[in-house]
Structure formats: C-alpha cells, structure tokens
Scaffold this motif. Sequence first.
Motif, PDB file in Angstrom:
ATOM      1  N   LEU A   1      72.884  10.407  13.492  1.00 53.26           N
ATOM      2  CA  LEU A   1      72.393  10.267  11.968  1.00 53.26           C
ATOM      3  C   LEU A   1      71.688   9.158  11.708  1.00 53.26           C
ATOM      4  O   LEU A   1      70.682   8.967  11.002  1.00 53.26           O
ATOM      5  CB  LEU A   1      73.408  10.832  11.005  1.00 53.26           C
ATOM      6  CG  LEU A   1      73.192  10.831   9.835  1.00 53.26           C
ATOM      7  CD1 LEU A   1      72.206  12.249   9.400  1.00 53.26           C
ATOM      8  CD2 LEU A   1      74.656  11.209   8.870  1.00 53.26           C
ATOM      9  N   THR A   2      72.284   7.914  12.223  1.00 52.45           N
ATOM     10  CA  THR A   2      71.677   6.819  12.044  1.00 52.45           C
ATOM     11  C   THR A   2      70.380   6.651  12.593  1.00 52.45           C
ATOM     12  O   THR A   2      69.311   6.166  11.924  1.00 52.45           O
ATOM     13  CB  THR A   2      72.385   5.693  12.604  1.00 52.45           C
ATOM     14  OG1 THR A   2      73.707   5.879  12.160  1.00 52.45           O
ATOM     15  CG2 THR A   2      72.019   3.978  12.455  1.00 52.45           C
ATOM     16  N   MET A   3      70.107   7.384  13.764  1.00 50.93           N
ATOM     17  CA  MET A   3      68.647   7.546  14.350  1.00 50.93           C
ATOM     18  C   MET A   3      67.681   8.133  13.413  1.00 50.93           C
ATOM     19  O   MET A   3      66.499   7.631  13.178  1.00 50.93           O
ATOM     20  CB  MET A   3      68.607   8.090  15.638  1.00 50.93           C
ATOM     21  CG  MET A   3      68.455   7.303  16.876  1.00 50.93           C
ATOM     22  SD  MET A   3      68.698   8.115  18.495  1.00 50.93           S
ATOM     23  CE  MET A   3      67.392   9.414  18.560  1.00 50.93           C
ATOM     24  N   LEU A   4      68.344   9.225  12.770  1.00 47.16           N
ATOM     25  CA  LEU A   4      67.321  10.156  11.976  1.00 47.16           C
ATOM     26  C   LEU A   4      67.219   9.316  10.827  1.00 47.16           C
ATOM     27  O   LEU A   4      66.181   9.387  10.232  1.00 47.16           O
ATOM     28  CB  LEU A   4      67.854  11.447  11.820  1.00 47.16           C
ATOM     29  CG  LEU A   4      68.131  12.414  12.893  1.00 47.16           C
ATOM     30  CD1 LEU A   4      68.901  13.691  12.777  1.00 47.16           C
ATOM     31  CD2 LEU A   4      66.923  12.887  13.527  1.00 47.16           C
TER      32      LEU A   4
ATOM     33  N   ASP B   1      60.085  10.173   7.218  1.00 46.11           N
ATOM     34  CA  ASP B   1      59.914  10.603   5.948  1.00 46.11           C
ATOM     35  C   ASP B   1      60.670  12.051   5.647  1.00 46.11           C
ATOM     36  O   ASP B   1      61.279  12.491   4.841  1.00 46.11           O
ATOM     37  CB  ASP B   1      58.936  10.461   5.228  1.00 46.11           C
ATOM     38  CG  ASP B   1      58.490   8.766   4.864  1.00 46.11           C
ATOM     39  OD1 ASP B   1      59.434   7.878   4.825  1.00 46.11           O
ATOM     40  OD2 ASP B   1      57.172   8.663   4.763  1.00 46.11           O
ATOM     41  N   TYR B   2      60.328  12.732   6.583  1.00 46.38           N
ATOM     42  CA  TYR B   2      60.860  14.361   6.628  1.00 46.38           C
ATOM     43  C   TYR B   2      62.482  14.541   6.594  1.00 46.38           C
ATOM     44  O   TYR B   2      62.654  15.355   5.876  1.00 46.38           O
ATOM     45  CB  TYR B   2      60.372  14.933   8.038  1.00 46.38           C
ATOM     46  CG  TYR B   2      59.633  16.047   7.761  1.00 46.38           C
ATOM     47  CD1 TYR B   2      58.303  16.281   7.360  1.00 46.38           C
ATOM     48  CD2 TYR B   2      60.126  17.245   8.219  1.00 46.38           C
ATOM     49  CE1 TYR B   2      57.560  17.526   7.323  1.00 46.38           C
ATOM     50  CE2 TYR B   2      59.644  18.442   8.267  1.00 46.38           C
ATOM     51  CZ  TYR B   2      58.385  18.512   7.684  1.00 46.38           C
ATOM     52  OH  TYR B   2      57.554  19.732   7.616  1.00 46.38           O
ATOM     53  N   ASP B   3      63.174  13.421   7.004  1.00 47.46           N
ATOM     54  CA  ASP B   3      64.700  13.834   7.151  1.00 47.46           C
ATOM     55  C   ASP B   3      65.403  12.437   6.429  1.00 47.46           C
ATOM     56  O   ASP B   3      66.387  12.260   6.460  1.00 47.46           O
ATOM     57  CB  ASP B   3      64.975  14.098   8.386  1.00 47.46           C
ATOM     58  CG  ASP B   3      64.232  15.213   9.082  1.00 47.46           C
ATOM     59  OD1 ASP B   3      64.597  16.279   8.476  1.00 47.46           O
ATOM     60  OD2 ASP B   3      64.038  15.212  10.165  1.00 47.46           O
TER      61      ASP B   3
ATOM     62  N   ILE C   1      70.050  21.268  14.057  1.00 45.44           N
ATOM     63  CA  ILE C   1      70.305  22.051  12.667  1.00 45.44           C
ATOM     64  C   ILE C   1      70.494  20.633  11.775  1.00 45.44           C
ATOM     65  O   ILE C   1      71.444  19.988  12.192  1.00 45.44           O
ATOM     66  CB  ILE C   1      71.469  22.825  12.625  1.00 45.44           C
ATOM     67  CG1 ILE C   1      71.265  24.093  13.516  1.00 45.44           C
ATOM     68  CG2 ILE C   1      71.550  23.364  11.098  1.00 45.44           C
ATOM     69  CD1 ILE C   1      72.337  24.974  13.561  1.00 45.44           C
ATOM     70  N   LEU C   2      69.659  20.243  10.961  1.00 41.10           N
ATOM     71  CA  LEU C   2      69.726  19.346   9.936  1.00 41.10           C
ATOM     72  C   LEU C   2      70.225  19.692   8.642  1.00 41.10           C
ATOM     73  O   LEU C   2      69.712  20.469   8.210  1.00 41.10           O
ATOM     74  CB  LEU C   2      68.252  18.748   9.849  1.00 41.10           C
ATOM     75  CG  LEU C   2      67.683  18.118  11.083  1.00 41.10           C
ATOM     76  CD1 LEU C   2      65.993  18.177  11.112  1.00 41.10           C
ATOM     77  CD2 LEU C   2      68.358  16.777  11.583  1.00 41.10           C
ATOM     78  N   PHE C   3      71.296  18.935   8.365  1.00 39.51           N
ATOM     79  CA  PHE C   3      71.880  19.564   7.059  1.00 39.51           C
ATOM     80  C   PHE C   3      71.406  18.502   6.233  1.00 39.51           C
ATOM     81  O   PHE C   3      71.599  17.338   6.006  1.00 39.51           O
ATOM     82  CB  PHE C   3      73.365  19.276   7.075  1.00 39.51           C
ATOM     83  CG  PHE C   3      73.999  20.379   8.252  1.00 39.51           C
ATOM     84  CD1 PHE C   3      74.264  21.653   7.849  1.00 39.51           C
ATOM     85  CD2 PHE C   3      74.385  19.785   9.586  1.00 39.51           C
ATOM     86  CE1 PHE C   3      74.775  22.387   8.747  1.00 39.51           C
ATOM     87  CE2 PHE C   3      74.954  20.795  10.558  1.00 39.51           C
ATOM     88  CZ  PHE C   3      75.079  22.177  10.039  1.00 39.51           C
ATOM     89  N   LYS C   4      71.048  19.199   4.980  1.00 36.79           N
ATOM     90  CA  LYS C   4      70.354  18.437   3.828  1.00 36.79           C
ATOM     91  C   LYS C   4      71.672  18.843   2.519  1.00 36.79           C
ATOM     92  O   LYS C   4      72.701  19.292   3.043  1.00 36.79           O
ATOM     93  CB  LYS C   4      69.094  19.228   3.386  1.00 36.79           C
ATOM     94  CG  LYS C   4      67.869  19.166   4.434  1.00 36.79           C
ATOM     95  CD  LYS C   4      67.761  17.902   4.828  1.00 36.79           C
ATOM     96  CE  LYS C   4      66.674  17.652   5.967  1.00 36.79           C
ATOM     97  NZ  LYS C   4      65.444  17.449   5.611  1.00 36.79           N
ATOM     98  N   ARG C   5      71.288  18.541   1.311  1.00 35.82           N
ATOM     99  CA  ARG C   5      72.146  18.460   0.374  1.00 35.82           C
ATOM    100  C   ARG C   5      72.725  19.966   0.217  1.00 35.82           C
ATOM    101  O   ARG C   5      73.954  20.399   0.109  1.00 35.82           O
ATOM    102  CB  ARG C   5      71.827  17.808  -0.802  1.00 35.82           C
ATOM    103  CG  ARG C   5      73.119  17.801  -1.958  1.00 35.82           C
ATOM    104  CD  ARG C   5      72.754  17.011  -2.799  1.00 35.82           C
ATOM    105  NE  ARG C   5      73.986  17.029  -3.878  1.00 35.82           N
ATOM    106  CZ  ARG C   5      73.987  16.159  -5.049  1.00 35.82           C
ATOM    107  NH1 ARG C   5      73.284  15.225  -5.264  1.00 35.82           N
ATOM    108  NH2 ARG C   5      74.990  16.419  -5.605  1.00 35.82           N
TER     109      ARG C   5
END
Length: 184
Positions: free
Chosen positions: A42-45, A81-83, A62-66
């Motif tokens: 997550l820190t990397m992303l 900026d995407y993530d 799988i990227l979890f957004k709000r």
Amino acid sequence: MDSEKHQRYQTAMVSTYCPDTSFLDYIVMPDGTEQSYGSDLLTMLLSGKVFMVNSRRRNGLILFKRYHAEFAGPGAAVGGDYDRDCQGALPIGNLSLLNPESHEERQKAYLIRRQWIRLIKQITENPVPAQRVQKILDQFEQYFPPEMVTQLPDEAFALLVGVLPQTVAILRRLGSDIDGSFDE
C-alpha cells in the motif's frame, strides 16, 4: 402510523448496512484466516510512483477504494495519481510489479488499466446481482486457477461488481444452479 413504522424501518436499514468501520478492518478469508493488506504494498501504491503489473505472469491486484474495488490485471498501470484513494490492495497470484521504462510503456499500461476497468464495467451493467457475481467469478476462474479464486474473499468480489458480500457467499455455496430471479 404506517409512515412512522416505515421511517423506523428505514433507520434500521441504514444502521444495519452502513457500519462506521470499513470492511478492510475486519476482512476474513474463506479459510477463516484474517487477511493482512501488506502496508509495504500500500505504501508503494500511495508513493505517487507509477508501476505496472507484469504482463508475463498470471497476476494482478484488487485495489480497494472507499466504496468499490478495481482489478488491475497483467500489463495494467497501478499507483501514481490513479490510485491515491487506494485503501487496501489484495495481490493475486505471484505478484510482480515493474517500473515502466519509457513514456510509451507507461501510456500502454494506462490503456491496459482502462481495458480492465471496462471489463468490470460491462459486468456491472447487468441489473441482476446474481448474474454479475457469476460473471465475475467465471472471468476470474478463466484467468486464474480455481483454487486461487476460491481463496479470494467474498468482499473483494462484492466490491468489484456492486453487490452485498452475502450475495457472493450464497452464489459460491450454491453455484450457478440458482434461479435467475435471485435479487438483493
């Protein structure tokens, strides 16, 4: 009197389905273990740097957004900026992230990310929740080994296609034999 009962019912529904905590705080994998969302990943992303999922492997994130999740498969750009709004990431397969070596490679990775998003969008356009779940499960099982897909949490698929985790659990348990009228 009826409207008073209706109002109480609505309040109960809101308090039941809108918990104060994020599911990421307490997600449990199908085998009963709690999933850690590797703070290093997550820190990397969130670092602002752009990476791409290795296109030579069957892997992804799988990227979890709000309020939803996105899938970034092989070749897709992640990070940057995407993530920036990413709250968690679940690696699938033997995850390998690469640094795009040129502007063209970065652009291609962004286009591939858009293609993965479009695939999920096509699935979510189906108005029947059970069909959305079945389609996303089928897609993942076509690309990843079935035993790997069974290890992914119901919540991940639910957030990908906009259904309740219970819907995913029921369909996984009962399979595709379920009546097409099943709805949330």
